[in-house]
Design a protein around this motif. Structure first.
Motif, PDB file in Angstrom:
ATOM      1  N   MET A  36       5.692   4.387  10.418  1.00  0.00           N
ATOM      2  CA  MET A  36       5.698   3.404   9.459  1.00  0.00           C
ATOM      3  C   MET A  36       7.129   3.530   8.740  1.00  0.00           C
ATOM      4  SD  MET A  36       2.961   2.089   6.622  1.00  0.00           S
ATOM      5  CE  MET A  36       1.633   2.401   7.515  1.00  0.00           C
ATOM      6  N   GLN A  37       7.730   2.328   8.563  1.00  0.00           N
ATOM      7  CA  GLN A  37       9.007   2.486   7.960  1.00  0.00           C
ATOM      8  C   GLN A  37       8.671   1.686   6.653  1.00  0.00           C
ATOM      9  OE1 GLN A  37      12.200   3.606   8.735  1.00  0.00           O
ATOM     10  NE2 GLN A  37      11.210   4.892  10.308  1.00  0.00           N
ATOM     11  N   ILE A  38       8.777   2.027   5.658  1.00  0.00           N
ATOM     12  CA  ILE A  38       8.720   1.663   4.344  1.00  0.00           C
ATOM     13  C   ILE A  38      10.102   1.337   3.429  1.00  0.00           C
ATOM     14  CG2 ILE A  38       7.790   1.823   1.946  1.00  0.00           C
ATOM     15  CD1 ILE A  38       5.708   1.434   4.089  1.00  0.00           C
ATOM     16  N   SER A  39      10.608  -0.009   3.393  1.00  0.00           N
ATOM     17  CA  SER A  39      11.806  -0.049   2.510  1.00  0.00           C
ATOM     18  C   SER A  39      11.804   0.558   1.117  1.00  0.00           C
ATOM     19  CB  SER A  39      12.121  -1.609   2.438  1.00  0.00           C
ATOM     20  OG  SER A  39      11.520  -2.251   1.738  1.00  0.00           O
ATOM     21  N   GLU A  40      13.199   0.659   0.640  1.00  0.00           N
ATOM     22  CA  GLU A  40      13.241   1.238  -0.639  1.00  0.00           C
ATOM     23  C   GLU A  40      12.288   0.283  -1.930  1.00  0.00           C
ATOM     24  OE1 GLU A  40      16.644   2.381  -4.088  1.00  0.00           O
ATOM     25  OE2 GLU A  40      17.102   2.161  -1.974  1.00  0.00           O
ATOM     26  N   ALA A  41      12.560  -0.998  -1.700  1.00  0.00           N
ATOM     27  CA  ALA A  41      11.710  -1.894  -2.563  1.00  0.00           C
ATOM     28  C   ALA A  41      10.261  -1.766  -2.362  1.00  0.00           C
ATOM     29  CB  ALA A  41      12.075  -3.539  -2.155  1.00  0.00           C
ATOM     30  N   GLU A  42       9.909  -1.534  -1.005  1.00  0.00           N
ATOM     31  CA  GLU A  42       8.304  -1.633  -0.779  1.00  0.00           C
ATOM     32  C   GLU A  42       7.814  -0.232  -1.410  1.00  0.00           C
ATOM     33  OE1 GLU A  42       8.177  -4.149   3.512  1.00  0.00           O
ATOM     34  OE2 GLU A  42       8.725  -1.800   3.299  1.00  0.00           O
ATOM     35  N   SER A  43       8.456   0.742  -1.132  1.00  0.00           N
ATOM     36  CA  SER A  43       8.301   2.056  -1.863  1.00  0.00           C
ATOM     37  C   SER A  43       7.999   2.317  -3.361  1.00  0.00           C
ATOM     38  CB  SER A  43       9.278   3.407  -1.636  1.00  0.00           C
ATOM     39  OG  SER A  43      10.521   2.991  -2.406  1.00  0.00           O
ATOM     40  N   LEU A  44       8.599   1.138  -3.945  1.00  0.00           N
ATOM     41  CA  LEU A  44       8.565   0.965  -5.660  1.00  0.00           C
ATOM     42  C   LEU A  44       7.141   0.199  -5.791  1.00  0.00           C
ATOM     43  CD1 LEU A  44      11.978  -0.177  -6.835  1.00  0.00           C
ATOM     44  CD2 LEU A  44      10.965   2.107  -7.035  1.00  0.00           C
ATOM     45  N   VAL A  45       6.711  -0.629  -4.764  1.00  0.00           N
ATOM     46  CA  VAL A  45       5.337  -1.288  -5.071  1.00  0.00           C
ATOM     47  C   VAL A  45       4.296  -0.084  -4.575  1.00  0.00           C
ATOM     48  CG1 VAL A  45       3.688  -2.792  -3.839  1.00  0.00           C
ATOM     49  CG2 VAL A  45       6.047  -3.466  -4.453  1.00  0.00           C
ATOM     50  N   MET A  46       4.573   0.725  -3.770  1.00  0.00           N
ATOM     51  CA  MET A  46       3.930   1.965  -3.250  1.00  0.00           C
ATOM     52  C   MET A  46       3.583   2.818  -4.429  1.00  0.00           C
ATOM     53  SD  MET A  46       2.261   1.455  -0.399  1.00  0.00           S
ATOM     54  CE  MET A  46       1.485   2.649  -0.088  1.00  0.00           C
ATOM     55  N   GLN A  47       4.597   3.124  -5.136  1.00  0.00           N
ATOM     56  CA  GLN A  47       4.656   4.004  -6.344  1.00  0.00           C
ATOM     57  C   GLN A  47       3.517   3.633  -7.390  1.00  0.00           C
ATOM     58  OE1 GLN A  47       5.861   7.001  -6.270  1.00  0.00           O
ATOM     59  NE2 GLN A  47       7.578   7.063  -4.950  1.00  0.00           N
ATOM     60  N   VAL A  48       3.465   2.234  -7.529  1.00  0.00           N
ATOM     61  CA  VAL A  48       2.582   1.795  -8.346  1.00  0.00           C
ATOM     62  C   VAL A  48       1.154   1.979  -8.115  1.00  0.00           C
ATOM     63  CG1 VAL A  48       1.764  -0.462  -9.675  1.00  0.00           C
ATOM     64  CG2 VAL A  48       4.096  -0.048  -9.538  1.00  0.00           C
ATOM     65  N   LEU A  49       0.951   1.725  -6.754  1.00  0.00           N
ATOM     66  CA  LEU A  49      -0.498   2.117  -6.348  1.00  0.00           C
ATOM     67  C   LEU A  49      -0.724   3.490  -6.156  1.00  0.00           C
ATOM     68  CD1 LEU A  49      -0.482  -0.860  -3.602  1.00  0.00           C
ATOM     69  CD2 LEU A  49      -1.770  -0.849  -5.757  1.00  0.00           C
ATOM     70  N   TRP A  50       0.153   4.251  -5.948  1.00  0.00           N
ATOM     71  CA  TRP A  50       0.026   5.725  -5.915  1.00  0.00           C
ATOM     72  C   TRP A  50      -0.319   6.239  -7.205  1.00  0.00           C
ATOM     73  CZ3 TRP A  50       4.748   6.439  -2.333  1.00  0.00           C
ATOM     74  CH2 TRP A  50       4.388   6.012  -1.054  1.00  0.00           C
ATOM     75  N   GLN A  51       0.216   5.663  -8.316  1.00  0.00           N
ATOM     76  CA  GLN A  51      -0.246   5.912  -9.746  1.00  0.00           C
ATOM     77  C   GLN A  51      -1.744   5.804  -9.982  1.00  0.00           C
ATOM     78  OE1 GLN A  51       2.378   3.647 -12.152  1.00  0.00           O
ATOM     79  NE2 GLN A  51       4.345   4.940 -11.715  1.00  0.00           N
ATOM     80  N   ARG A  52      -2.060   4.459  -9.588  1.00  0.00           N
ATOM     81  CA  ARG A  52      -3.606   4.197  -9.808  1.00  0.00           C
ATOM     82  C   ARG A  52      -4.121   2.990  -8.512  1.00  0.00           C
ATOM     83  NH1 ARG A  52      -3.670   1.394 -14.661  1.00  0.00           N
ATOM     84  NH2 ARG A  52      -4.634  -0.507 -13.580  1.00  0.00           N
ATOM     85  N   SER A  53      -4.950   3.432  -8.284  1.00  0.00           N
ATOM     86  CA  SER A  53      -5.449   2.514  -7.096  1.00  0.00           C
ATOM     87  C   SER A  53      -7.108   2.565  -6.878  1.00  0.00           C
ATOM     88  CB  SER A  53      -4.885   2.922  -5.698  1.00  0.00           C
ATOM     89  OG  SER A  53      -4.744   2.236  -4.772  1.00  0.00           O
ATOM     90  N   PRO A  54      -7.449   1.396  -7.009  1.00  0.00           N
ATOM     91  CA  PRO A  54      -7.181   0.048  -6.692  1.00  0.00           C
ATOM     92  C   PRO A  54      -6.537  -0.635  -8.033  1.00  0.00           C
ATOM     93  CG  PRO A  54      -9.289   0.021  -6.670  1.00  0.00           C
ATOM     94  CD  PRO A  54      -8.799   1.455  -6.948  1.00  0.00           C
TER      95      PRO A  54
END
Length: 157
Positions: A36-54
């Motif tokens: 899976m290729q995750i762009s830099e911008a997408e990785s920032l969204v992922m960081q938010v979800l990795w902090q707390r999810s859902p």
């Protein structure tokens, strides 16, 4: 998932493919997360979800609007891209969407690390370390940690 697989099989069958062709086509799907290729911008969204999810969409939008000065449509586009890639999932709660990470941060770090090594250093770690050493980017603390890691590897063998 079973409904999708059987539906996908019907499409392939109609196209004249047999079960072996179907299985060959299915194999890359099971390995999607490792490529899976995750762009830099997408990785920032992922960081938010990795902090707390859902998290609800409005929470994600509020945090990223503040941190990145992004507009709501930009964030929704990034969420949709991540959904399409299978990196996140969404559940509808009434009129709200709740997102959670499917791709684990550790998996992403591994993917990105391997990609960097393969693209720039021919898959080898030593040239990477040498590069940073030559450019003066390794602190004394970094060097001590690397020595400790290498010594630990020698003990295991």
């Amino acid at each position: 998932m079973l409904g999708w697989v059987s539906g996908q099989y019907r499409i392939l069958f109609r196209a004249g493919l047999d079960i072996f062709d179907y299985m060959r086509n299915l194999l890359p799907i099971t390995n999607v997360i490792t490529t899976m290729q995750i762009s830099e911008a997408e990785s920032l969204v992922m960081q938010v979800l990795w902090q707390r999810s859902p998290r609800y969409a409005e929470d994600i939008i509020a945090q990223l609007s503040e941190e990145q000065d992004w507009q709501e449509p930009t964030i929704k586009t990034l969420l949709n891209r991540l959904l399409n890639k299978g990196a996140i999932q969404a559940e509808k709660h009434g009129r709200r969407y709740c997102y959670s990470a499917v791709l684990k941060r550790e998996e992403w770090v591994t993917i990105e690390s391997k990609s960097l090594l393969n693209r720039i250093f021919d898959g080898r770690v030593a040239p990477l370390v040498a590069h940073f050493s030559e450019k003066g980017k390794l602190s004394k603390k970094d060097i001590a940690e690397l020595k400790k890691l290498i010594e630990g590897m020698d003990d295991e063998r």
